[in-house]
Design an enzyme around this catalytic site. Structure first.
Site, short mmCIF file in Angstrom:
data_model
loop_
_atom_site.label_atom_id
_atom_site.label_comp_id
_atom_site.label_asym_id
_atom_site.label_seq_id
_atom_site.Cartn_x
_atom_site.Cartn_y
_atom_site.Cartn_z
N ASP A 77 -39.92 -40.29 13.03
CA ASP A 77 -39.11 -39.29 12.34
C ASP A 77 -37.71 -39.84 12.13
O ASP A 77 -37.37 -40.89 12.65
CB ASP A 77 -39.06 -37.97 13.13
CG ASP A 77 -38.70 -38.20 14.59
OD1 ASP A 77 -37.87 -39.08 14.87
OD2 ASP A 77 -39.27 -37.50 15.46
N ASP A 79 -33.66 -39.17 12.42
CA ASP A 79 -32.59 -38.34 12.99
C ASP A 79 -31.28 -38.77 12.37
O ASP A 79 -31.05 -39.96 12.14
CB ASP A 79 -32.53 -38.55 14.51
CG ASP A 79 -33.89 -38.31 15.17
OD1 ASP A 79 -34.39 -37.17 15.06
OD2 ASP A 79 -34.44 -39.25 15.76
N ASP A 160 -28.80 -41.79 25.06
CA ASP A 160 -29.41 -42.29 26.29
C ASP A 160 -29.40 -43.82 26.40
O ASP A 160 -28.66 -44.38 27.21
CB ASP A 160 -30.82 -41.70 26.50
CG ASP A 160 -31.72 -41.75 25.28
OD1 ASP A 160 -31.32 -42.35 24.26
OD2 ASP A 160 -32.84 -41.21 25.33
P1 ATP Z 1 -38.89 -41.14 18.82
O1 ATP Z 1 -38.47 -40.12 17.79
O2 ATP Z 1 -39.55 -42.34 18.28
O3 ATP Z 1 -39.61 -40.54 19.97
P2 ATP Z 1 -36.06 -41.30 19.28
O4 ATP Z 1 -35.22 -42.34 19.95
O5 ATP Z 1 -35.75 -41.03 17.85
O6 ATP Z 1 -37.55 -41.73 19.49
P3 ATP Z 1 -35.64 -38.51 19.71
O7 ATP Z 1 -36.16 -37.66 20.80
O8 ATP Z 1 -36.08 -38.26 18.31
O9 ATP Z 1 -35.93 -40.00 20.13
O10 ATP Z 1 -34.06 -38.40 19.78
C1 ATP Z 1 -33.22 -38.96 18.80
C2 ATP Z 1 -32.02 -39.61 19.46
O11 ATP Z 1 -31.26 -38.63 20.16
C3 ATP Z 1 -32.34 -40.66 20.49
O12 ATP Z 1 -32.57 -41.92 19.93
C4 ATP Z 1 -31.10 -40.66 21.35
O13 ATP Z 1 -30.05 -41.36 20.73
C5 ATP Z 1 -30.72 -39.17 21.35
N1 ATP Z 1 -31.33 -38.47 22.50
C6 ATP Z 1 -32.49 -37.78 22.52
N2 ATP Z 1 -32.75 -37.25 23.71
C7 ATP Z 1 -31.72 -37.61 24.50
C8 ATP Z 1 -31.39 -37.36 25.86
N3 ATP Z 1 -32.19 -36.65 26.65
N4 ATP Z 1 -30.22 -37.86 26.31
C9 ATP Z 1 -29.40 -38.57 25.51
N5 ATP Z 1 -29.66 -38.84 24.25
C10 ATP Z 1 -30.79 -38.37 23.71
MG MG Z 2 -36.63 -39.53 16.68
#
Ligand code: ATP
Ligand code: MG
Length: 451
Positions: A77, A79, A160
């Protein structure tokens, strides 16, 4: 000085000094030195970035969107991070909705695709009395709410992992790195930004995220990020069960379930997510069925097939169910009531750790119960079983049990053939069962009658 600021500063003082400091440098990687191109971004993603920019706001692709493209993969996805407030974003997009309380964000909806837009989070240093209500931590250091806004550099440091804090700018096509994410990406390392213990205490789910990304990206968790996990794993019990349920699904239905299970076990996280399973495995129940089920699930997902949460949960809790069921039978309970009691017990305990919505716990029970019905094929039983709405899942589960070596091979093949053949074929198969069945039964009963 506000108490939280003092705590924050303390995390940079001796005791934590041996940990590698976060590089606060801003590194801009121009278009010709990275692989992110506009064609990697979905149309809705581009639309949101452009409209925010055209309205005079900053907007960047961030998180998994940038990370996965840099790694040559396809993001799950997109963001987006912006300096527009959630309300301003909502005003710009009629097809959007404001969600969340802990983290107020905006979802912009394009058919089935959802673009998640977050406003830059600020650093704790911005938190004065006025904003006290916007960022809130519990006595355990758990971040209850984080709606203090800031600039992009501050936003990067609230994320994170370093590899999740890379920003792509659609205006000049550069990638911006505040936390050394590019270097970690090259070294295939997951590194938490800031002091790992503080960051895990703020949000223990980050421990699960570490495992999930390590499994999915085939990255190492760097030593300082890895070290506190076993000790802090019990903090997950402070997380609402519904959030943990969602995290479990992400861990096991992204195509890397077996690797995730391996890491959860290694870091002592399984105890917090599946306490009954962890207890059963420690008591000597085999984990072969879980591994086999996750391996199958992983390959199904790679083939683009779906997996259901109730099948995953049926497998994850199977060792716990087996132990409970056998213990009850050993104590003299008859087989059928012992099964029902064991099911109730295992589910009752599990929902205290991770929720299991009713729409999943019902079918999960049926998969388990049908494991007793599948061997019984006499008379019309096989035909009735075949019509059961959960037959397919129960049959798949049976196949997993067979390939895990838990039961003698044969029954799975019988059901495979029974489904494939026509009415005549079925009749023939059933008559073979009839003629073979009673003999077997007498054999089994004899010794029982003697004792
Ligand atoms: P994927 O969507 O492939 O699972 P992602 O890294 O995009 O991985 P998301 O859960 O979509 O993960 O979150 C988007 C972004 O928001 C992350 O890359 C991170 O920068 C931030 N993020 C999400 N959850 C947290 C958290 N619990 N603590 C700190 N930052 C976070
Ligand atoms: Mg994501």
């Amino acid at each position: 000085m506000p108490k939280k600021l003092i705590e924050r500063l303390r995390s940079f003082l001796p005791g934590n000094a041996k940990k590698k400091p976060v590089p606060f440098t801003r590194q801009v990687i121009p278009r010709d030195q990275h692989t992110v191109s506009r064609s990697n971004i979905s149309e809705p993603g581009k639309k949101v970035l452009n409209r925010l920019n055209n309205a005079g706001f900053e907007a960047y692709l961030v998180g998994g969107g940038v990370r996965d493209i840099l790694l040559g993969g396809r993001p799950k996805d997109f963001d987006i991070a912006t300096d527009a407030t959630p309300e301003q974003v909502h005003e710009l997009f009629r097809n959007s909705r404001l969600i969340g309380r802990r983290f107020r964000i905006v979802h912009v909806l394009f058919g089935r695709e959802v673009i998640e837009v977050t406003t830059f989070r600020g650093s704790a240093g911005n938190s004065d009395d006025e904003e006290e209500d916007d960022r809130k931590t519990s006595e355990h250091g758990l971040l209850l709410r984080d709606n203090v806004y800031g600039n992009m550099a501050e936003d990067a440091l609230r994320r994170d992992f370093t590899v999740n804090a890379l920003y792509y700018c659609i205006r000049d096509f550069s990638v911006i790195d505040f936390a050394g994410g590019i270097e970690d990406l090259h070294n295939r390392q997951l590194r938490l930004i800031g002091d790992p213990e503080t960051r895990y205490r703020e949000d223990p789910v980050r421990m699960l995220r570490a495992v999930r990304f390590a499994a999915k990206l085939d990255f190492e968790i760097e030593p300082a990020t890895e070290a506190p996990i076993p000790e802090l794993a019990p903090l997950l019990t402070h997380i609402p069960p519904a959030r943990l349920f969602e995290e479990v699904l992400k861990l096991f239905s992204a195509g890397y379930g077996e690797a995730s299970f391996e890491l959860l076990t290694r870091y002592g996280l399984l105890e917090s997510l599946f306490p009954e399973t962890a207890r059963a495995l420690a008591a000597g129940e085999p984990d072969t069925l879980i591994r086999q089920a996750l391996r199958n699930t992983d390959s199904r997902i790679r083939q683009g097939k779906s997996v259901t949460p109730y099948f995953l949960y049926a497998a994850m809790l199977w060792p716990a169910l087996q132990l409970e069921w056998r213990t009850r039978q050993d104590e003299g309970e008859p087989i059928q009531p012992a099964l029902h009691q064991a099911i109730a017990m295992v589910i009752g305990r599990q929902v205290q750790a991770t929720a299991i919505p009713k729409r999943f716990s019902g079918p999960m029970k049926e998969i388990w119960e049908m494991q007793m019905r599948l061997p019984r094929r006499h008379g019309k039983r096989a035909l009735v079983t075949l019509e059961h709405p959960r037959f397919r899942a129960a049959y798949d589960f049976l196949l997993v049990r067979e390939s895990a070596g838990e039961i003698e091979p044969g029954l799975g093949q019988w059901w495979t053939d029974f489904q494939a053949t026509d009415d005549n074929g079925r009749e023939k198969m059933l008559s073979q069962v009839e003629s073979a069945g009673p003999k077997k039964r007498r054999k089994r009963r004899k010794p029982a009658n003697k004792t």
